[in-house]
Design an enzyme around this catalytic site. Sequence first.
Site, PDB file in Angstrom:
ATOM      1  N   CYS A 267      -7.002  -4.494  -1.812  1.00 14.95           N
ATOM      2  CA  CYS A 267      -8.220  -5.189  -1.400  1.00 14.95           C
ATOM      3  C   CYS A 267      -8.990  -5.820  -2.557  1.00 14.95           C
ATOM      4  O   CYS A 267      -9.487  -6.945  -2.426  1.00 14.95           O
ATOM      5  CB  CYS A 267      -9.113  -4.243  -0.594  1.00 14.95           C
ATOM      6  SG  CYS A 267      -9.765  -2.821  -1.494  1.00 14.95           S
TER       7      CYS A 267
ATOM      8  N   ASP B 194     -12.835 -11.762   4.497  1.00 13.81           N
ATOM      9  CA  ASP B 194     -11.976 -10.678   4.009  1.00 13.81           C
ATOM     10  C   ASP B 194     -10.526 -11.153   4.013  1.00 13.81           C
ATOM     11  O   ASP B 194      -9.930 -11.373   5.068  1.00 13.81           O
ATOM     12  CB  ASP B 194     -12.132  -9.447   4.898  1.00 13.81           C
ATOM     13  CG  ASP B 194     -11.514  -8.198   4.288  1.00 13.81           C
ATOM     14  OD1 ASP B 194     -10.732  -8.340   3.321  1.00 13.81           O
ATOM     15  OD2 ASP B 194     -11.815  -7.094   4.765  1.00 13.81           O
TER      16      ASP B 194
ATOM     17  N   HIS C 150     -13.530  -0.218   0.298  1.00  7.52           N
ATOM     18  CA  HIS C 150     -12.874  -1.465   0.641  1.00  7.52           C
ATOM     19  C   HIS C 150     -13.678  -2.600   0.024  1.00  7.52           C
ATOM     20  O   HIS C 150     -14.900  -2.488  -0.143  1.00  7.52           O
ATOM     21  CB  HIS C 150     -12.770  -1.636   2.155  1.00  7.52           C
ATOM     22  CG  HIS C 150     -12.048  -2.883   2.573  1.00  7.52           C
ATOM     23  ND1 HIS C 150     -10.839  -3.253   2.029  1.00  7.52           N
ATOM     24  CD2 HIS C 150     -12.365  -3.867   3.464  1.00  7.52           C
ATOM     25  CE1 HIS C 150     -10.448  -4.395   2.560  1.00  7.52           C
ATOM     26  NE2 HIS C 150     -11.354  -4.791   3.432  1.00  7.52           N
TER      27      HIS C 150
ATOM     28  N   TRP D 221       0.823  -1.217   0.000  1.00  9.39           N
ATOM     29  CA  TRP D 221       0.000   0.000   0.000  1.00  9.39           C
ATOM     30  C   TRP D 221       0.857   1.267   0.000  1.00  9.39           C
ATOM     31  O   TRP D 221       0.339   2.349   0.250  1.00  9.39           O
ATOM     32  CB  TRP D 221      -0.920   0.004   1.226  1.00  9.39           C
ATOM     33  CG  TRP D 221      -2.117  -0.863   1.058  1.00  9.39           C
ATOM     34  CD1 TRP D 221      -3.351  -0.486   0.590  1.00  9.39           C
ATOM     35  CD2 TRP D 221      -2.224  -2.258   1.356  1.00  9.39           C
ATOM     36  NE1 TRP D 221      -4.200  -1.556   0.577  1.00  9.39           N
ATOM     37  CE2 TRP D 221      -3.541  -2.667   1.045  1.00  9.39           C
ATOM     38  CE3 TRP D 221      -1.332  -3.201   1.853  1.00  9.39           C
ATOM     39  CZ2 TRP D 221      -3.986  -3.975   1.215  1.00  9.39           C
ATOM     40  CZ3 TRP D 221      -1.769  -4.500   2.017  1.00  9.39           C
ATOM     41  CH2 TRP D 221      -3.076  -4.882   1.713  1.00  9.39           C
TER      42      TRP D 221
ATOM     43  N   THR E 252     -22.456  10.278  12.474  1.00  5.81           N
ATOM     44  CA  THR E 252     -22.894   8.905  12.686  1.00  5.81           C
ATOM     45  C   THR E 252     -23.337   8.236  11.388  1.00  5.81           C
ATOM     46  O   THR E 252     -23.667   7.047  11.391  1.00  5.81           O
ATOM     47  CB  THR E 252     -24.057   8.854  13.688  1.00  5.81           C
ATOM     48  OG1 THR E 252     -25.192   9.534  13.135  1.00  5.81           O
ATOM     49  CG2 THR E 252     -23.667   9.498  15.010  1.00  5.81           C
TER      50      THR E 252
ATOM     51  N   GLU F 234     -29.862   4.280   7.770  1.00  4.02           N
ATOM     52  CA  GLU F 234     -28.917   5.128   8.509  1.00  4.02           C
ATOM     53  C   GLU F 234     -29.646   6.268   9.196  1.00  4.02           C
ATOM     54  O   GLU F 234     -30.457   6.982   8.588  1.00  4.02           O
ATOM     55  CB  GLU F 234     -27.877   5.695   7.536  1.00  4.02           C
ATOM     56  CG  GLU F 234     -26.644   6.259   8.208  1.00  4.02           C
ATOM     57  CD  GLU F 234     -25.767   5.181   8.825  1.00  4.02           C
ATOM     58  OE1 GLU F 234     -25.900   4.978  10.053  1.00  4.02           O
ATOM     59  OE2 GLU F 234     -24.981   4.563   8.108  1.00  4.02           O
TER      60      GLU F 234
ATOM     61  N   ASN G 293     -13.460   0.046  19.289  1.00  4.09           N
ATOM     62  CA  ASN G 293     -14.391   0.886  20.051  1.00  4.09           C
ATOM     63  C   ASN G 293     -15.547   1.377  19.180  1.00  4.09           C
ATOM     64  O   ASN G 293     -16.320   2.245  19.575  1.00  4.09           O
ATOM     65  CB  ASN G 293     -13.666   2.068  20.699  1.00  4.09           C
ATOM     66  CG  ASN G 293     -13.162   3.078  19.681  1.00  4.09           C
ATOM     67  OD1 ASN G 293     -13.168   2.822  18.481  1.00  4.09           O
ATOM     68  ND2 ASN G 293     -12.720   4.224  20.165  1.00  4.09           N
TER      69      ASN G 293
ATOM     70  N   TYR H 241      -6.136   5.501  -1.788  1.00  4.65           N
ATOM     71  CA  TYR H 241      -7.566   5.234  -1.594  1.00  4.65           C
ATOM     72  C   TYR H 241      -7.890   4.886  -0.148  1.00  4.65           C
ATOM     73  O   TYR H 241      -9.052   4.944   0.263  1.00  4.65           O
ATOM     74  CB  TYR H 241      -8.041   4.126  -2.545  1.00  4.65           C
ATOM     75  CG  TYR H 241      -7.781   2.709  -2.083  1.00  4.65           C
ATOM     76  CD1 TYR H 241      -8.775   1.960  -1.455  1.00  4.65           C
ATOM     77  CD2 TYR H 241      -6.539   2.104  -2.274  1.00  4.65           C
ATOM     78  CE1 TYR H 241      -8.544   0.667  -1.031  1.00  4.65           C
ATOM     79  CE2 TYR H 241      -6.296   0.809  -1.855  1.00  4.65           C
ATOM     80  CZ  TYR H 241      -7.310   0.093  -1.236  1.00  4.65           C
ATOM     81  OH  TYR H 241      -7.068  -1.195  -0.819  1.00  4.65           O
TER      82      TYR H 241
END
Length: 484
Positions: free
Chosen positions: A51, A133, A110, A15, A195, A223, A84, A316
Amino acid sequence: MVNSNNDRGVVQGQWQGKYGGGTSPLHWRGSVAILQKWFKGRYKPVKYGQCWVFAGVMCTVLRCLGIATRVVSNFNSAHDTDKNLSVDKYVDSFGRTLEDLTEDSMWNFHVWNESWFARRDLGPSYNGWQVLDATPQEESEGVFQCGPASVTAIREGDVHLAHDGPFVFAEVNADYITWLWHEDDERRERVYSDTKKIGRCISTKAVGSDSRVDITGLYKYPEGSRKERQVYSQAVKKLLSLEAPGRRARLRRASGRGLWREDLLEPAAQPSIAGKFKVLEPLALGHDLRLALCLANLTSRPQRVRVNLSASTILYTRRPVAEVLRESHTVRLGPQEEKKIPVAISYSQYKEDLTEDKKILLAALCFVTKGEKLLVEKDITLEDFISIKVLGPAVVGVAVAVEVTVVNPLLEGAKDCVLMIEGSGLLQGQLSIDVPILEPQERALVQFNITPSKSGPRQLQVDLISPHFPDIKGFVIVHVATAK
């Protein structure tokens, strides 16, 4: 086995924008060539992948094993290093990311995989699509792996279930917080929180076509809805319940700076001004960039605003590469008044530091009267152009001409450009065509023939590769008829 971090896996990640001794991740046009190179090289990791490369190879491998698998793209994807469920970014007085303090990140996009199978370890309600992943981001149980995490479990906030639920939940639904770091007294001040920023337009390819299917609803409730916020709060509580008893639940950063949950959930103070970047001209690769920072006074009293502007080329993953602009302005805003601050970045300022991702991050940190602050950011991706036309009907076993139009995006000449062409069922291997020297902004036509070997919809991929600017990519779907 897809990433090479813990064994002799297929693909080695990189990367840093330096791909010596290997192939740029953007130059791969399919997983078959990667798997063949790995096999012929006696299982030596193939350099290099990011990715989308890991996900493409994983999809091919799992489908070959008979496991229903698809590729999924998540935009504004969180990388939460401390579990978190919050992406915490630290900036200086010009809005520039402080990499030594910022451990979390928000990638522009991603890519991972979903596979369909039963979860006998979790129960039938968690059957169906499971996140896998292969991109090596964080260790899980001592190995760079992620999943399988039930998509249903992610939507319901069941982050306590196996495997890697907190990491995947954060990727699609973490809160995003930006902190201004005061170096003099080592104090932080929240200047932005959102959020809804993380996990946009989660997408996969439609079956039988190249249409995009939005699957955001499989990962989270609408959302900002009451249900989505309830799930988020429940997920936080489930993580806290895993903390050792006898002490106040606190999620610590690896650096030692702890974040109390009350700090995360308390709304940020709303500033008395609003701001946004406005594009004044198309943001084209090779050209000067012209934008404006639009500021509006939301109050009935005059305000004085000091504005620190910066711009950096980025990957990116949003990791800064090089600063290309830094300037300060002072603006006086009358009651309810709006003003524009011009922002200009010449091609000479960014051409040496622009990566193959063609991305630049603009930031403006505005200091308002009485200590209020406003952070305004904008990610820009520079536009390019390539056109592909099939000049006639495509039939198995019959040659048909293809015309590609390319444009030199620069205000200077470009030589040593090459067209790389590939298409399963359309060409045997890759076709390489040298492009004559392109004068500044010159448009050129290149023709070649293809002879399809398989019928049905086929994808023809064309890349313009140049040492003078990042690759320009295009593709066209060719509908091939059977021979009469």
